[in-house]
Write an enzyme that holds these catalytic residues in place. Structure first.
Site, PDB file in Angstrom:
ATOM      1  N   HIS A 124       0.999  -1.344  -0.027  1.00  0.00           N
ATOM      2  CA  HIS A 124      -0.096  -0.006   0.041  1.00  0.00           C
ATOM      3  C   HIS A 124       0.841   1.057  -0.052  1.00  0.00           C
ATOM      4  CE1 HIS A 124      -2.620   2.954   1.961  1.00  0.00           C
ATOM      5  NE2 HIS A 124      -3.724   2.107   1.614  1.00  0.00           N
ATOM      6  N   ASP A 202       2.836  -4.756   8.159  1.00  0.00           N
ATOM      7  CA  ASP A 202       1.661  -4.052   7.887  1.00  0.00           C
ATOM      8  C   ASP A 202       0.406  -4.736   8.004  1.00  0.00           C
ATOM      9  OD1 ASP A 202       0.501  -1.996   5.099  1.00  0.00           O
ATOM     10  OD2 ASP A 202      -0.784  -2.828   6.950  1.00  0.00           O
TER      11      ASP A 202
HETATM   12  C1  LIG Z   1      -2.608  -2.740   3.591  1.00  0.00           C
HETATM   13  C2  LIG Z   1      -2.985  -1.576   4.136  1.00  0.00           C
HETATM   14  N1  LIG Z   1      -2.007  -0.790   4.519  1.00  0.00           N
HETATM   15  C3  LIG Z   1      -2.205   0.739   4.986  1.00  0.00           C
HETATM   16  C4  LIG Z   1      -3.238   1.131   5.003  1.00  0.00           C
HETATM   17  C5  LIG Z   1      -3.567   2.474   5.508  1.00  0.00           C
HETATM   18  O1  LIG Z   1      -4.598   2.544   6.729  1.00  0.00           O
HETATM   19  P1  LIG Z   1      -5.088   3.946   7.268  1.00  0.00           P
HETATM   20  O2  LIG Z   1      -6.180   3.396   8.273  1.00  0.00           O
HETATM   21  O3  LIG Z   1      -5.587   4.706   6.103  1.00  0.00           O
HETATM   22  O4  LIG Z   1      -3.721   4.439   7.964  1.00  0.00           O
HETATM   23  C6  LIG Z   1      -4.489   0.413   4.369  1.00  0.00           C
HETATM   24  C7  LIG Z   1      -5.750   1.096   3.844  1.00  0.00           C
HETATM   25  N2  LIG Z   1      -6.598   0.637   2.650  1.00  0.00           N
HETATM   26  C8  LIG Z   1      -7.740   1.336   2.608  1.00  0.00           C
HETATM   27  C9  LIG Z   1      -7.498   2.561   2.109  1.00  0.00           C
HETATM   28  S1  LIG Z   1      -6.632   2.895   0.811  1.00  0.00           S
HETATM   29  C10 LIG Z   1      -8.435   0.502   1.443  1.00  0.00           C
HETATM   30  O5  LIG Z   1      -9.495   0.847   0.815  1.00  0.00           O
HETATM   31  O6  LIG Z   1      -7.867  -0.725   0.925  1.00  0.00           O
HETATM   32  C11 LIG Z   1      -4.114  -0.963   3.810  1.00  0.00           C
HETATM   33  O7  LIG Z   1      -5.139  -1.690   3.454  1.00  0.00           O
END
Ligand SMILES: Cc1ncc(COP(=O)(O)O)c(CN[C@@H](CS)C(=O)O)c1O
Length: 409
Positions: A124, A202
């Site tokens: 991500h 992650d």
């Molecule tokens: C593997 C992974 N790693 C980091 C993030 C970020 O999480 P945050 O809570 O935004 O900090 C996500 C969040 N993916 C959401 C928003 S793009 C999705 O729709 O897939 C994720 O899936």
């Protein structure tokens, strides 16, 4: 094994009982953010109705109650991921801030010119951009484990040549938010540890979906977000081994993280408070406790089995349609399916699905490098949680057929 009445659990989620554009809501965007059970919602309002006060510095009753609840949540998070001590639990705003904290603090002290940071092509943006910024600052280099095409597995035949002693950090996702791939975390961490490589997992897509034990996974850092696991937005967790955290410089400066402040010099608390400057998201931390209790009452192994059943059923149903391109592993996937309907843009799929009450996600899912590698600009994605049902998958498939007909695809 206790039988779970999944339909009864849905009643715990008030938001699910609504019509959208005249159709029953079918919420299949759980990888973006999950919905909240009544217990979490009530926890938030109870806190503000009865216990709200600032934490750690107050002496009065409300502050003592808020502080006790705040630190009790830290202990609860520690047991949720089997951390050795609650001092290894740092509250952040979410996964993204957790990774940035590690890059800024641990990275500034441990990464120098010529060092390598190993990532994977399925990461991500939150687990790519912080490392690009660090590499620019330090002269370190990024290297990537390739993904094997549409099926989206890590190409581990390349691991030996990529995971070498020049690698100082190996940061990778537990579950891909686009592919649904479940990576072999314990095996990857063991390989890294043998070479003295620090590992970061992650867990944004895994933390609330399957049992996590950081001691048996063998990683050094692990991050996740509360809003994806039935908790409020704005709260997340960074777990790190205590011996590593205690050698990391502060991230943000301010109140709560100091012992003494002089005009020209300050001394700092140890982890976790060293990394929690300023007034924290007190209600978010306390409501996260309620979310973890809720998830463990259902049972994460039950949740994962339910997620997988829905996702595999969905994958198999989509595979029977014509002109559909599917992404991610055929078997053993986590609770999400990315797909493309030939000649129909992902945004059109999501827009028409929304008109029929079905909430999907369309776009690059913050995986632009992966999309480029797969030769696509975006996908449509259905992602499941334990309050979704088989009937909702059937509704999704029915709507997908309508979309194909509508676009003559
Ligand atoms: C593997 C992974 N790693 C980091 C993030 C970020 O999480 P945050 O809570 O935004 O900090 C996500 C969040 N993916 C959401 C928003 S793009 C999705 O729709 O897939 C994720 O899936």
């Amino acid at each position: 094994k206790k039988m779970i009445d999944w339909a009864k659990l849905r009643a715990d989620f008030p938001i699910l009982d609504q019509q959208v554009h005249g159709h029953p809501l079918v919420y299949l965007d759980n990888a973006a953010s999950s919905q909240k059970p009544r217990a979490v919602i009530d926890c938030l309002s109870n806190y503000y109705e009865k216990d709200n006060a600032n934490v750690h510095r107050g002496i009065h009753e409300l502050s003592n109650r808020a502080t006790a609840a705040f630190e009790a949540s830290r202990q609860r998070v520690a047991t949720f991921i089997n951390a050795k001590t609650q001092d290894e639990i740092i509250f952040t705003r979410g996964t993204t801030e957790g990774i940035n904290l590690i890059a800024a603090s641990w990275g500034s002290k441990n990464i120098k010119a010529g060092d390598k940071i190993l990532l994977t092509e399925m990461e991500h943006h939150s687990n790519i951009v912080p490392w690009q910024l660090l590499a620019e600052k330090t002269g370190a280099k990024l290297v990537y484990i390739p993904v094997t095409g549409d099926e989206g597995l890590l190409d581990l035949s390349k691991l030996d040549q990529l995971l070498t002693p020049e690698v100082k950090l190996f940061a990778f996702t537990h579950i891909s938010n686009t592919l649904g791939t479940l990576n072999p975390v314990a095996e990857l961490c063991e390989r890294a540890r043998k070479l003295g490589v620090t590992t970061l997992v992650d867990a944004a897509q895994s933390a609330g979906h399957l049992p996590l034990d950081v001691q048996s996974l063998g990683c050094d850092f692990l991050v996740f977000s509360g809003h994806k696991i039935c908790g409020p937005t704005g709260i997340g967790v960074l777990w790190g081994r205590q011996e590593i955290l205690d050698n990391m410089p502060p991230y943000h400066g301010g109140g709560e993280m100091i012992v003494t402040v002089d005009f020209f010099k300050s001394t700092f608390k140890k982890a976790p408070h060293r990394f929690e400057a300023g007034t924290p998201d007190i209600s978010g931390v306390i409501a996260l406790h309620a979310a973890l209790d809720y998830l463990d009452a259902v049972g994460r192994e039950n949740i994962f089995k339910h997620d997988q059943e829905l996702a595999t059923y969905c994958y198999d149903q989509l595979a029977q349609l014509k002109n559909v391109r599917l992404f991610g592993p055929k078997t053993g996937r986590a609770g999400l399916v990315s797909f493309l309907l030939e000649d129909v843009h992902a945004h059109d799929v999501v827009t028409v699905a929304d008109q029929r009450g079905v909430a999907l996600r369309g776009g690059h899912h913050c995986n632009q490098p992966l999309m480029k590698k797969l030769g696509i600009a975006s996908t449509a994605r259905a992602s499941f949680y334990f309050y979704n049902t088989r009937a909702e998958v059937d509704r999704f498939i029915e709507v997908t057929r309508e979309i194909q007909k509508f676009f003559g695809a």
